[in-house]
Each structure stands twice: as C-alpha cells, then as structure tokens.
Design a protein around this motif. Structure first.
Motif, short mmCIF file in Angstrom:
data_model
loop_
_atom_site.label_atom_id
_atom_site.label_comp_id
_atom_site.label_asym_id
_atom_site.label_seq_id
_atom_site.Cartn_x
_atom_site.Cartn_y
_atom_site.Cartn_z
N HIS A 128 0.81 -1.22 0.00
CA HIS A 128 0.00 0.00 0.00
C HIS A 128 0.85 1.27 0.00
N GLN A 129 2.12 1.16 0.37
CA GLN A 129 2.98 2.34 0.27
C GLN A 129 3.31 2.66 -1.19
N TRP A 130 3.51 1.63 -2.01
CA TRP A 130 4.13 1.86 -3.31
C TRP A 130 3.19 1.76 -4.50
N VAL A 131 2.09 1.07 -4.33
CA VAL A 131 1.15 0.98 -5.44
C VAL A 131 0.70 2.39 -5.84
N GLY A 132 0.68 2.66 -7.13
CA GLY A 132 0.27 3.96 -7.63
C GLY A 132 1.43 4.84 -8.08
N THR A 133 2.65 4.49 -7.69
CA THR A 133 3.82 5.25 -8.11
C THR A 133 3.98 5.20 -9.64
N PRO A 134 4.17 6.35 -10.28
CA PRO A 134 4.48 6.32 -11.71
C PRO A 134 5.77 5.52 -11.95
N ILE A 135 5.77 4.71 -12.96
CA ILE A 135 6.90 3.79 -13.18
C ILE A 135 7.10 3.54 -14.67
N SER A 136 8.34 3.23 -15.04
CA SER A 136 8.65 2.83 -16.41
C SER A 136 9.76 1.78 -16.35
N VAL A 170 13.40 2.26 -8.42
CA VAL A 170 12.26 2.06 -7.51
C VAL A 170 12.40 0.74 -6.75
N TYR A 211 3.58 6.36 -19.69
CA TYR A 211 4.14 5.72 -18.49
C TYR A 211 3.08 4.81 -17.86
N GLU A 246 1.64 2.97 -13.93
CA GLU A 246 1.65 3.10 -12.48
C GLU A 246 1.95 1.74 -11.89
#
Lengths: 118, 118, 118, 118
Positions: free
Chosen positions: D21-29, D36, D69, D71
């Motif tokens: 729940h801390q990291w879900v939603g972070t923009p990522i590629s 990350v 990108y 998430e």
C-alpha cells in the motif's frame, strides 16, 4: 507576479493530485463506496482553499477479484472540486478520458467584492 | 478560457500534491535517503508536462524511532518542479514554512517560439 | 508446513501493515474522524480472512496545523483485528507504545468444529 | 502464548502489507524500475525484524498509458522477504496468482544457537 487566479488553480491541482495518490489502492466494494466517498470528501474539505468537493466512485468499474472485492483505482474516480483564493474561484475535475484519469480545469471566475455581500 | 499558463500551474499543483501523498510514510534513513530522492525524481519526471524535478530530503529531520529509523514526513521534503505547457513554464516549490509543508508557485514565464529554436 | 494458526497470524500482519500505509497522511479532524474510522473498517473487512476490525483514532493527537487540520499519523491509530483461517483465529492490535505504533499479536485460538455449529 | 515463529510470521505479513500500500500507484517505467526496486528494498530493510528483502518489478506489465508511463500495480510486484525473531526465520512471498497479488508464507525455520555461531 502570482495572481489569485493562479493560486486558486494551483490549489485545485494540489488537491486532486493528493487525493488520487492518497486513496488509490483502498479495498472497495459497491457497499462500502458511499462511506469512502464521504471520507474522501471530508478529508479534502478540511484543507485550505477548498470550497466544495464532490466525489463519485464508478460502481461499474468495481470488478471483484477472486476474493470478492476491488481496489479503488484512478479510473473509478469522478471528482469535482472548487477552490477559492480571496474572490477568485477555480472549478476542476478528475474524470476518466480514453482510459486515463484526466485532471482538467473547468473554469475560473472572480466575483466582485460587492456581489459577494449582496 | 484556460491558458497555457493556467495549465502549467495546474500541472505543477497536481504533481506536488501527488508526490506528497505517494511518499509520505515511507521508512527512511540518512543512508537510504539518496536512493529515495532519486526514485521520487524518476517517478515524477515520467509524468506529462514535467520538465524538471529536484527532490531533497532534510536529513536533520530524520530522527530515529526506537527501532532505529524514521518515516518520510511532509516536513522533510524540499522539492522544486518545473512544468511546461507549450511555451509556458511554471516553477513551483514544496518547502516547510512555520511547521507546514507549504507548496507555492515561484514563477511562471513564457518563451517565444523563436527563442526556443535558436 | 504452514498451519492455520500461521496463516491467521500472517493475514493479521498483512492487514495491519496495509492499513497503516494506506491511511497515514489523510487530512483529518475531530469532526471527520468518525467517517474515516468507518471507511477504514469497511475497507479492511472486505479483505479475505478478516472476521472483525475496530478502528479508533485518538482525537487528542489531532493537533491542528496553521491551516486548522491534522494529518492522520500512525500514532493516532488504535486498531484491533481478528482474522480467521478455517477454525483458527488470531487477534492482533496496533497501538502506540513508547512513541512507536506497535503491532502485536494478542492471542490465537482454535475452536472445534462442533463448538462452532452448536 | 506467542512464539518466536508466530512473531516472525506476523512481521513478514506486516512488511508485505505495508509495502504493497505504500508503493502501489507510483508512476513507473522500465527505465526507472531499477531505482524504484532499490528504494523499496532500502525502505523495507530499515524496519525491525527484516533480514532480507528482494523486490522485482515485472517490466512486461508496465503497459504505457496515453502519456507514456505506467503506475506501479500490485500485480507487478514479485517480493521475497525473510524476517527473523531471535533464532526463528520466516520466508514469505508476494507474487501474482490467478490475477491476484497473493502473499504467502514460504517456510519458517529455527536455527540452533550453536549453528549460528559456528
């Protein structure tokens, strides 16, 4: 120089961005949706410069996983917010568009000092 | 009407609000801070309209709890972001002020089409 | 081998860890606290293996910032959860201890098949 | 009574739930994924009772949205964690199964005091 309009717009952006990343991932169902909508609204309205906020979660997107619930996703969110800095208002929206949770300025307007106290 | 300046400001607000609520709460230490700063920068730069982002975490605020680590708090964040919509830029900042993690527009400016291609 | 007791304990840990990082950072006030408590409870109860969840937010820790609201912090959370895997239950707690939001197993117990259907 | 095994399992659950729940939603590629991954590992290893943590993000699931990108989603996460309470270890895993980000205990084991100091 930074105008009241600029600041009202900036605050609308802050609130929508914050809301999105605070709440995405929350376990959700059609039954709990109304409480979560209310909790989001009550959290956002506490913040400075927020005049109005309405949150609607798209029940149709709440597809149950194998354990019978969904997680709140950005595409479920339909949010309208009005911010105000002195006499200038900004109305903005978060709404899915082409599969992306798009945030947009709807309109900005200033009221005259007089009209406000009439 | 919504101008490029309006949109650049709105996008700066979105990104700062999002960043704040995405990352607050992450376990952090002076040793891991540089990696987390880089991860935040790399996450933000992926998003549309972001030209530049620098993130600095205040090591002095990383007071260890009884288990020897801290959690990233809003007051640790010193962030500067530049957004761009066509030829208009907005520079904004997240920085503690009087114990509050204040987000502010620093400046907005437009460049002429020509100056950009010189 | 992994027993039912092991799994009930594991699930209690998952739910408390998840809850903590999902909700920390939410703007909160004494007035909105009851809705947020209910939203957290309704989100957690949706998840598999959760039998009971009660969330209490410590109003005394809701110290207002210069804009008149607080953010939900780990130390505000007093949570009790009961998970169940088949006939085995685990009761766990999240409660501040010495300034740290401590998560602890309270007790585990199994019921006999018969006692359950009596 | 709560054994060391119980506590090692509980801690493994807490860490996996929190991480999710801390990291879900972070923009990522695909390009930012390695940073990350490292930031997540460095955040988790700071916490009490964590002996080892490896995080792998599934690049194949990083489908770009219309802005280029993704998430970070729960189904991208492949995490293995080892927790320890005194002489007892718990190895647990977060891995997609049938479209659900499943968390499971892999194994628990105790080492003898002697074997540890050999």
């Amino acid at each position: 120089m930074v105008s009241d309009r600029d600041r009202a717009i900036f605050e609308a952006g802050i609130k929508l961005g914050a809301l999105y990343h605070q709440w995405v991932g929350t376990p959700i169902s059609r039954k709990s949706a109304v409480t979560v909508e209310s909790a989001i609204e009550q959290a956002v309205i506490l913040q400075p410069f927020v005049e109005e906020i309405t949150v609607h979660l798209d029940r149709d997107k709440m597809v149950e996983n194998s354990f019978g619930y969904s997680e709140l996703s950005g595409l479920m969110l339909d949010v309208e917010i009005v911010t105000r800095v002195r006499f200038t208002y900004c109305r903005a929206r978060l709404l899915p568009k082409d599969g992306y949770p798009l945030m947009q300025i709807v309109e900005c307007y200033a009221i005259t000092k007089n009209s406000r106290h009439r």
